[in-house]
Every structure is written in structure tokens, then in C-alpha cells.
Design an enzyme around this catalytic site. Structure first.
Site, PDB file in Angstrom:
ATOM      1  N   LYS A  85      13.021  11.064  -5.617  1.00  0.00           N
ATOM      2  CA  LYS A  85      11.880  10.859  -6.511  1.00  0.00           C
ATOM      3  C   LYS A  85      12.338  10.734  -7.955  1.00  0.00           C
ATOM      4  O   LYS A  85      13.076  11.587  -8.437  1.00  0.00           O
ATOM      5  CB  LYS A  85      10.907  12.036  -6.394  1.00  0.00           C
ATOM      6  CG  LYS A  85      10.137  12.084  -5.089  1.00  0.00           C
ATOM      7  CD  LYS A  85       9.163  10.945  -5.020  1.00  0.00           C
ATOM      8  CE  LYS A  85       8.055  11.136  -4.017  1.00  0.00           C
ATOM      9  NZ  LYS A  85       7.239  12.318  -4.167  1.00  0.00           N
TER      10      LYS A  85
ATOM     11  N   ALA B 233      -6.352 -25.937  -1.969  1.00  0.00           N
ATOM     12  CA  ALA B 233      -7.478 -26.788  -1.563  1.00  0.00           C
ATOM     13  C   ALA B 233      -7.163 -27.508  -0.260  1.00  0.00           C
ATOM     14  O   ALA B 233      -8.011 -27.601   0.640  1.00  0.00           O
ATOM     15  CB  ALA B 233      -7.782 -27.797  -2.668  1.00  0.00           C
TER      16      ALA B 233
ATOM     17  N   ASP C 284      -7.370 -25.009   2.506  1.00  0.00           N
ATOM     18  CA  ASP C 284      -8.779 -24.707   2.798  1.00  0.00           C
ATOM     19  C   ASP C 284      -9.406 -25.803   3.631  1.00  0.00           C
ATOM     20  O   ASP C 284     -10.215 -25.556   4.526  1.00  0.00           O
ATOM     21  CB  ASP C 284      -9.569 -24.548   1.494  1.00  0.00           C
ATOM     22  CG  ASP C 284      -9.321 -23.187   0.875  1.00  0.00           C
ATOM     23  OD1 ASP C 284      -8.778 -22.314   1.581  1.00  0.00           O
ATOM     24  OD2 ASP C 284      -9.652 -23.016  -0.313  1.00  0.00           O
TER      25      ASP C 284
ATOM     26  N   GLU D  38       4.083  -0.306   4.131  1.00  0.00           N
ATOM     27  CA  GLU D  38       3.213   0.253   3.108  1.00  0.00           C
ATOM     28  C   GLU D  38       2.179  -0.795   2.696  1.00  0.00           C
ATOM     29  O   GLU D  38       2.544  -1.954   2.454  1.00  0.00           O
ATOM     30  CB  GLU D  38       4.083   0.648   1.902  1.00  0.00           C
ATOM     31  CG  GLU D  38       3.457   1.629   0.960  1.00  0.00           C
ATOM     32  CD  GLU D  38       3.518   3.086   1.449  1.00  0.00           C
ATOM     33  OE1 GLU D  38       3.922   3.340   2.608  1.00  0.00           O
ATOM     34  OE2 GLU D  38       3.132   3.969   0.657  1.00  0.00           O
TER      35      GLU D  38
ATOM     36  N   LEU E 273       8.763  12.388   4.544  1.00  0.00           N
ATOM     37  CA  LEU E 273      10.133  12.539   4.061  1.00  0.00           C
ATOM     38  C   LEU E 273      10.247  13.758   3.170  1.00  0.00           C
ATOM     39  O   LEU E 273       9.321  14.081   2.430  1.00  0.00           O
ATOM     40  CB  LEU E 273      10.550  11.304   3.254  1.00  0.00           C
ATOM     41  CG  LEU E 273      10.654   9.985   4.014  1.00  0.00           C
ATOM     42  CD1 LEU E 273      10.962   8.854   3.040  1.00  0.00           C
ATOM     43  CD2 LEU E 273      11.739  10.058   5.082  1.00  0.00           C
TER      44      LEU E 273
ATOM     45  N   LYS F 117      18.045   6.143   3.930  1.00  0.00           N
ATOM     46  CA  LYS F 117      18.164   6.494   5.351  1.00  0.00           C
ATOM     47  C   LYS F 117      19.609   6.351   5.792  1.00  0.00           C
ATOM     48  O   LYS F 117      20.342   5.522   5.249  1.00  0.00           O
ATOM     49  CB  LYS F 117      17.354   5.520   6.220  1.00  0.00           C
ATOM     50  CG  LYS F 117      15.903   5.400   5.909  1.00  0.00           C
ATOM     51  CD  LYS F 117      15.302   4.299   6.799  1.00  0.00           C
ATOM     52  CE  LYS F 117      13.988   3.811   6.227  1.00  0.00           C
ATOM     53  NZ  LYS F 117      13.482   2.607   6.826  1.00  0.00           N
TER      54      LYS F 117
ATOM     55  N   LYS G  25      10.708   3.122  -2.887  1.00  0.00           N
ATOM     56  CA  LYS G  25       9.594   3.837  -2.259  1.00  0.00           C
ATOM     57  C   LYS G  25       8.302   3.361  -2.895  1.00  0.00           C
ATOM     58  O   LYS G  25       8.049   3.597  -4.070  1.00  0.00           O
ATOM     59  CB  LYS G  25       9.748   5.342  -2.440  1.00  0.00           C
ATOM     60  CG  LYS G  25       8.725   6.137  -1.670  1.00  0.00           C
ATOM     61  CD  LYS G  25       9.081   7.607  -1.654  1.00  0.00           C
ATOM     62  CE  LYS G  25       8.171   8.388  -0.739  1.00  0.00           C
ATOM     63  NZ  LYS G  25       6.776   8.379  -1.161  1.00  0.00           N
TER      64      LYS G  25
HETATM   65  S1  IVH Z   1      10.661   4.696   5.488  1.00  0.00           S
HETATM   66  C1  IVH Z   1      10.738   8.557   8.522  1.00  0.00           C
HETATM   67  N1  IVH Z   1      10.513   3.181   3.414  1.00  0.00           N
HETATM   68  O1  IVH Z   1       6.831   7.083   2.034  1.00  0.00           O
HETATM   69  C2  IVH Z   1       9.842   7.922   7.519  1.00  0.00           C
HETATM   70  N2  IVH Z   1       8.833   4.812   3.689  1.00  0.00           N
HETATM   71  O2  IVH Z   1       7.192  10.166   3.139  1.00  0.00           O
HETATM   72  C3  IVH Z   1      10.398   6.588   7.205  1.00  0.00           C
HETATM   73  N3  IVH Z   1       7.144   4.767   1.926  1.00  0.00           N
HETATM   74  O3  IVH Z   1       4.138   7.654   3.689  1.00  0.00           O
HETATM   75  C4  IVH Z   1       9.683   5.998   6.091  1.00  0.00           C
HETATM   76  N4  IVH Z   1       8.001   3.111   0.780  1.00  0.00           N
HETATM   77  O4  IVH Z   1       4.664   5.179   3.923  1.00  0.00           O
HETATM   78  C5  IVH Z   1       9.937   4.188   4.081  1.00  0.00           C
HETATM   79  N5  IVH Z   1      10.537   1.709   1.643  1.00  0.00           N
HETATM   80  C6  IVH Z   1       9.961   2.711   2.292  1.00  0.00           C
HETATM   81  C7  IVH Z   1       8.786   3.327   1.850  1.00  0.00           C
HETATM   82  C8  IVH Z   1       8.252   4.379   2.579  1.00  0.00           C
HETATM   83  C9  IVH Z   1       7.017   3.972   0.849  1.00  0.00           C
HETATM   84  C10 IVH Z   1       6.216   5.859   2.257  1.00  0.00           C
HETATM   85  C11 IVH Z   1       5.819   5.936   3.692  1.00  0.00           C
HETATM   86  C12 IVH Z   1       5.484   7.381   3.921  1.00  0.00           C
HETATM   87  C13 IVH Z   1       6.254   8.066   2.863  1.00  0.00           C
HETATM   88  C14 IVH Z   1       7.350   8.859   3.474  1.00  0.00           C
END
Ligand code: IVH
Length: 679
Positions: free
Chosen positions: A325, A42, A45, A185, A91, A301, A123
Site C-alpha cells: 500500500k 456512427a 451503431d 476489478e 490480501l 504475487k 492495485k
Molecule cells: S489479485 C488472492 N490484482 O484487491 C487475491 N487484486 O485484497 C488476488 N485488486 O478486492 C487478487 N487490483 O479485487 C489482484 N491487480 C490486482 C488487483 C486486485 C485490485 C483488489 C481485488 C481484491 C483486493 C485484494
């Protein structure tokens, strides 16, 4: 002089505006990124209100990064396409420890003699978005598109509170210079998704399938005001600039992203070797289900950005990163039967009935097979062992048949023959070009009107004022789209219809309210499950005791009920396997409709038999009977040696009183009955 004082005032306003913006932005950042609150909503706002007023007085002081500018602009005719400065890659997936290990070995082979460490994050299951900042100011937001070109969704992204309109000033200064791209994301949190669906259920709208589709669908809205009304979140995972010398690792980029004002996953962390990667994977396999957002795996990565770049790209995916996955939640089971459920639009939906099996924590015993073509495509047969999975972790689906385990002598499922056997009293048609088979000549509204009439009828929920004509009017006016909508009717809505005036509307609303705690057997009967008549409904209520338990009953469970044969059992299982029906049941719950078990075993009146005669003051005889049954008692029409009580109201039937006297049956009045009902 006047000019001078105006200028003074404007300077003062400007100084105030700057401070207001800072404080409001601080509030937003703390609230949406750090999950902390520095003042009440509030109060915030109220500050926003003051800022809006000042900006209205001095429109030339409005800037793009003002908190008032999150929702601005008119709906777009279409999105324009924008080229990404650096491609948005996808990826490659790995699915288990050994595949992850092979990837890691490949990476290390390509970097001989170099030390390699990794960076690991969850992810997220949403949609990728790239935010472009120039000199610290958000200028563009673009979807991934095909990786080279995406759609300009700036207007929409600006409405997301965790997207900073301006990078935070206290961040490392060099990052605020020139062109900075932040990728991440866009997700909808599970709790927000569920809340939205609850509201939709109450409003009688179709439910959204899952948070990812909803997030993606929302970002594709051309009208940003619609986006602003949906709670979306942005979690950053990448920082890109021409000159990345100051950001040597992914770990460092996460630090900087946090400094710049972004939400980054706190779970993300460096890992120095495969053992650490696998430990993280293991640790989050179960725990991820408790996170506020859906995750379908991990992103791993090479931590060093220079090494990452040197590893290069194959096709559309970098060599230096991989998606690990988690297995979709799956299980195998045997198809015991395929039953065809007739939905409220007359659509015939085949439902596979399984040996119950646990998938992702819940017991699954049926899954929709959608239509005849789907059954044929997957060639699902009775007796087959199938792999089932939960799509979006929610709705069970048949993935495929395991032909290796098919028993000898099975035949392809004959949809038409099954229809004819299970619904011999109906005729069906499948319009050319459509996949759905429907009851011939029965349109959705016609069936709904009939269902509604039955629902409200005397033997069912006995809702006064919901006769044939009103049922037709309510469906035609769109006020009722399924049975649960009966409970959304209010006076205002009814008065819009010609058929209703003040008193009749009031009466109907009252009658509906009275039907909010119906006897379970009446409710079961009222649902209009094919082949479930009033007596079967009583038997089912008696046997299962709750709708919940009935909904989970297997064919075998049902067959154990007296008077329930295969056709009835199939019809019931099919009904509860139909997604439409399940969302309707959910809606009843949201609307606080609670069927009560009228025939409970073990109630305080168990073993007692009542006969009611004469008229009661406080309740109808029917109601009195319901309440007696609710406590386990029986109500019969005539007095016998088995009768425990004769309840005599005003003007009792003289023959009943006489019989009671003959049998020495205890006689009580309404007050006496109320006493018994108290226990
Ligand atoms: S890094 C080189 N980190 O996964 C690509 N991507 O196939 C580097 N995603 O559509 C992506 N969570 O949007 C990264 N913690 C995360 C992620 C992420 C979801 C999605 C991303 C993309 C797909 C990659």
C-alpha cells in the site's frame, strides 16, 4: 416453394447476423480493450441497428452473446446469492520496503532451495468481480461478497463494454472448453467520474464522493439500464480453471487473459527479486496519479502458480501474495481555530482551520470536522497538531490528533460556547437522535428562500423578477436547490409554474443571463456569507481580486483587510471550508458564471474619479459605475476638486454641471465614457 424461399432468406439472415456480430464485437474489443477504433461510432451503431432489425425478424436467432443483449431484462427484485467455486480471497497489506522484504523472506523460507520469481500489478481501487464462462459464453458475474458467497450481478456486468460476452475464438482452444473463471476489478475512470459529476453539478444533484463508491454503488443497482448509462470498466487480474497446467504462471495468465479478450494492465510485469519489486514500487508511486483509474498500491504475487497454491492460505489471505500500500497522502499541521459554518440547510458544521500545508499536491487549510460528536470523538482542540489526509485523494480530513504534541493548558472544544460566540444572533437546536445542530425553527427551504431573495436583491446581483414571491415559488417547485440553480432556469421550466407566463418567464431568463458576469464585490455580497455586508464585500474584492484568492485566504490574510475582524474572518473561512458551498461554487463555474473584478488596481482608469449625472442611453448609471470600477476608476456622488470627469447624460443635474464648471472638471457625454471604457 414459398417455404423453401423463406428458409433461404432465413439462412441468409443467419449468415449475415453471424458476420455482423463478429464485426461489431471486433469494434467493441478494439475500442474498449485496445483503445483503437476500426470504424466510427456512427458506423458501428448503424451495424448494430441492422443486427437488431434482423433479430427482431428472427427472434429464434437471438443468442446470449449477441451485442444486442448487453442491456436486457427487467429490473431485479433483489440480487441472488451465489457460492464461489473457489473462494475470493483478500490480501494482507504491507506498508513499506522492510515489510515487503519480510514477506518475501517468509515466502522464500517456505520454499527452501526453490527459485522464486514474482509478478507485480497495480492495485486498482474499485470492486472485485468474478466472471464465469461456460464453453466460452458468459453465464454469470458475481461480486466478492464475503469471499464465499457473492451477489449475482450478471445483468449489470453484461452492460460493461470491456466484459466480453463470449471469449475470443482465436484464443488458445483449451481455454474455451468447460468452465473458466475470470476475476478482475470493476473501476470507473477518473475522467468519466469527473464528467458525471460535472453534469450532476449542472443539474443541481448531489455530487458523487469518489469513483470507487460510484462504481460499487452502480453495480448494486437492480435496474441494469441505470448501469448501462454509467461508464464502468473491467480490468482482469486472474484466470481460474480446474486444470491450470497450461497456465503455469501469473505472467502467463495475463497473456491468456489478453488473448481471451480482456483488458489487463499493461504495466503488470514479472520481477525476479526484491530490488526489482522495490524499483517498480518507487517508479509508480508518483506516476500512478496520472493513470486513468485510482490505484492505492500494488499487488505482488509469487509468479509460479503451483508454488502459489502450495504456499496456502492463512485466514482469508493467500501466503503467496501481498498488497503493497502506498501511504495515503498525509501531512501534519496545527489547528489554529475551529469555526462553525451555517450551511444552507441551517446545519452548523464545524470546520478546522490549519496552518496551510500541502497534501497530495494542493494546499489545504481547512477540513470539515462534521459535527460536535466527531470533534469530541477525535478530541480535536485549538492548538493541536493533527494528521490530515485526503480521502479518495480529494477531500481533506482530520485523521487524528497527535496528543504528544498538545500544548499545555488546552481545553476540550466547547461546541455550544463556540456557537454562541460566533453566531450570537441565532438560536440553535439539536433534535434528539440526530448528530447535526441546526438553526432553530429554520428549515432548509425557508433559509434557501431568504438566501435567494438576498442573492437577487438590488444591492446584490439585482436580478429583476426574482422577488420574494417568485423566490418562494421556485424553491417550492424544486427548481432551485441552491443559489447556482438560478442560472439553470429556462423558459420551459418557468412556464410550468403558475406564476409565469411567456413574457415574465422570458424577462426573468434575460435578467439571469445579464447577471452572468457580476461585479466581484456584488457576487461576494450575494453569496450571503454571514457578517459580510456590502462594504466588506467591496473591501474583500479589492483586496483579493478574485473569488479563487478569497477562497484560499487564511485567517491572517483576512485579518489584514481593513474592517475585517475575527468574527468576519472566521465566518469567511468557515464558509469556504463547507463542502456544500464549494460544490455550489464549482456549479457556478460550470454554468459559466464569472464574477469580474470591478475594482482592479492597475486598470486603465486607476486614479480617475467619475461623477455620473442624467440618464444614459446604452446602460444604466449603475452599470456604467460598475464598468468604471472594473477598470480601476472610482465613482462618487458629488463633484469636487478630485473629480476627473463629469459624465453627463440626458437631462443632467444642473447643480452638478455648475460645480464641474466651477472646478474646471472635464465634462464628457455617454459616447466619451464609452471611449474611455474601451481601453
Ligand atoms: S489479485 C488472492 N490484482 O484487491 C487475491 N487484486 O485484497 C488476488 N485488486 O478486492 C487478487 N487490483 O479485487 C489482484 N491487480 C490486482 C488487483 C486486485 C485490485 C483488489 C481485488 C481484491 C483486493 C485484494
Amino acid at each position: 416453394m414459398a417455404l423453401q424461399s423463406n428458409q433461404n432468406e432465413k439462412d441468409k439472415a443467419k449468415a449475415r447476423i453471424v458476420k455482423l456480430r463478429q464485426l461489431i464485437d471486433e469494434y467493441r474489443h478494439e475500442y474498449h480493450v485496445n483503445d483503437r477504433s476500426i470504424m466510427s461510432e456512427a458506423a458501428a451503431d448503424s451495424l448494430k441497428h441492422e443486427l437488431t432489425e434482423l433479430e427482431e425478424r428472427y427472434p429464434d436467432l437471438v443468442t446470449m452473446d449477441s451485442p444486442t443483449q448487453r442491456v436486457a431484462g427487467t429490473p431485479l427484485p433483489q440480487f441472488s446469492s451465489v457460492a464461489h467455486r473457489w473462494p475470493m480471497l483478500s490480501l494482507n497489506d504491507v506498508f513499506d520496503a522492510s515489510e515487503l522484504e519480510s514477506w518475501q523472506q517468509r515466502v522464500e523460507k517456505l520454499l527452501p532451495g526453490e527459485k522464486t520469481t514474482y509478478f507485480i500489478d497495480l492495485k486498482m481501487d474499485g470492486l472485485a468481480c468474478s466472471l464465469v464462462y461456460e464453453y466460452g459464453l458468459l453465464v454469470r458475474a458475481v461480486t466478492r461478497g464475503d469471499g464465499k458467497n457473492g451477489e449475482d450481478v450478471t445483468q449489470n456486468a453484461r452492460t460493461i463494454n470491456s466484459v466480453p460476452l463470449r471469449l475470443r475464438e482465436d484464443a488458445s482452444r483449451h481455454l474455451l472448453q468447460g468452465y473458466t473463471e475470470v476475476r478482475g476489478e470493476i473501476v470507473m475512470y477518473k475522467a468519466d467520474f469527473e464528467q458525471l459529476n460535472r453534469v450532476r453539478a449542472v443539474e443541481g444533484q448531489a455530487l458523487f464522493a469518489n469513483p470507487r463508491n460510484l462504481a460499487a454503488g452502480t453495480m448494486r443497482q437492480l435496474d441494469a439500464t441505470l448501469v448501462a448509462a454509467r461508464p464502468l470498466q473491467f480490468h482482469a487480474y486472474d484466470l481460474l480453471r480446474e486444470d491450470m497446467d497450461d497456465v503455469p504462471t501469473s505472467a502467463a495468465s495475463y497473456e491468456y487473459l489478453r488473448e481471451l479478450g480482456f483488458n489487463v494492465n499493461t504495466q503488470a510485469q514479472p520481477a525476479s527479486n526484491i530490488a526489482a519489486l522495490l524499483e517498480f514500487a518507487e517508479q509508480w508511486q508518483e506516476k500512478r496519479l496520472d493513470l486513468p483509474f485510482h490505484t492505492d498500491g500494488l499487488v505482488i504475487k509469487v509468479n509460479d502458480r503451483e508454488q502459489f497454491d502450495r504456499l496456502g492460505v492463512v485466514g482469508k489471505a493467500p501466503r503467496g501474495a501481498v498488497a503493497y500500500k502506498y501511504p495515503a497522502e498525509q501531512a501534519t499541521t496545527v489547528v489554529k481555530d475551529i469555526v462553525i459554518s451555517i450551511g444552507r440547510t441551517g446545519a452548523a458544521t464545524p470546520v478546522a482551520v490549519f496552518d496551510p500545508v500541502v497534501v497530495a499536491g494542493t494546499t489545504v487549510q481547512h477540513a470539515s470536522l462534521h459535527n460536535a460528536d466527531e470533534i469530541a470523538r477525535k478530541d480535536v482542540r485549538i492548538g493541536d497538531t493533527v494528521i490530515i489526509y485526503k480521502a479518495g485523494d480529494i477531500i481533506p480530513q482530520v485523521e487524528r490528533v497527535l496528543p504528544e504534541l498538545r500544548p499545555n493548558g488546552t481545553k476540550a472544544f466547547d461546541f455550544s460556547a463556540a456557537l454562541a460566540r460566533q453566531h450570537p444572533d441565532l438560536e440553535f437546536e439539536r433534535p434528539s437522535g440526530e448528530v447535526v445542530t441546526r438553526v432553530k425553527g429554520a428549515t432548509g427551504p425557508l433559509l434557501l428562500k431568504r438566501a435567494l431573495r438576498h442573492f437577487a436583491s438590488k444591492g446584490a446581483l439585482d436580478i429583476d423578477g426574482l422577488g420574494e414571491k417568485n423566490a418562494i415559488a421556485l424553491v417550492d417547485a424544486g427548481l432551485i436547490q441552491d443559489l447556482a440553480d438560478v442560472y439553470t432556469l429556462d423558459k420551459e421550466k418557468l412556464l410550468e409554474l403558475e406564476r409565469f407566463a411567456e413574457i415574465s418567464a422570458e424577462k426573468l431568463v434575460q435578467a439571469v443571463n445579464r447577471a452572468k458576469r457580476p461585479a466581484l464585490h456584488r457576487f461576494i455580497y450575494a453569496l450571503g456569507i454571514r457578517h459580510v455586508g456590502a462594504q466588506t464585500a467591496i473591501d474583500l474584492a479589492n483586496h483579493f481580486g478574485s473569488l479563487e484568492r478569497l477562497s484560499q485566504a487564511t485567517l491572517d490574510d483576512l485579518s489584514a483587510v481593513d474592517g475585517v475582524g475575527q468574527v468576519v474572518a472566521e465566518s469567511i473561512v468557515g464558509w469556504f471550508g463547507d463542502a456544500d458551498n464549494l460544490s455550489m461554487l464549482e456549479k457556478f463555474k460550470q454554468l459559466n458564471v464569472e464574477p469580474v473584478q470591478a475594482l482592479t488596481a492597475g486598470g486603465s482608469l486607476e486614479g480617475k474619479t467619475f461623477v455620473i449625472t442624467g440618464s444614459l442611453g446604452e446602460m444604466s448609471r449603475e452599470e456604467a459605475a460598475e464598468r468604471i470600477r472594473a477598470l480601476g476608476g472610482k465613482v462618487t456622488a458629488s463633484v469636487s476638486a478630485q473629480t476627473s470627469y463629469l459624465v453627463a447624460g440626458e437631462k443632467p443635474g444642473s447643480s452638478k454641471v455648475k460645480q464641474a464648471e466651477d472646478h474646471g472638471t472635464e465634462q464628457i457625454d455617454e459616447q466619451g465614457l464609452l471611449e474611455l471604457l474601451k481601453d
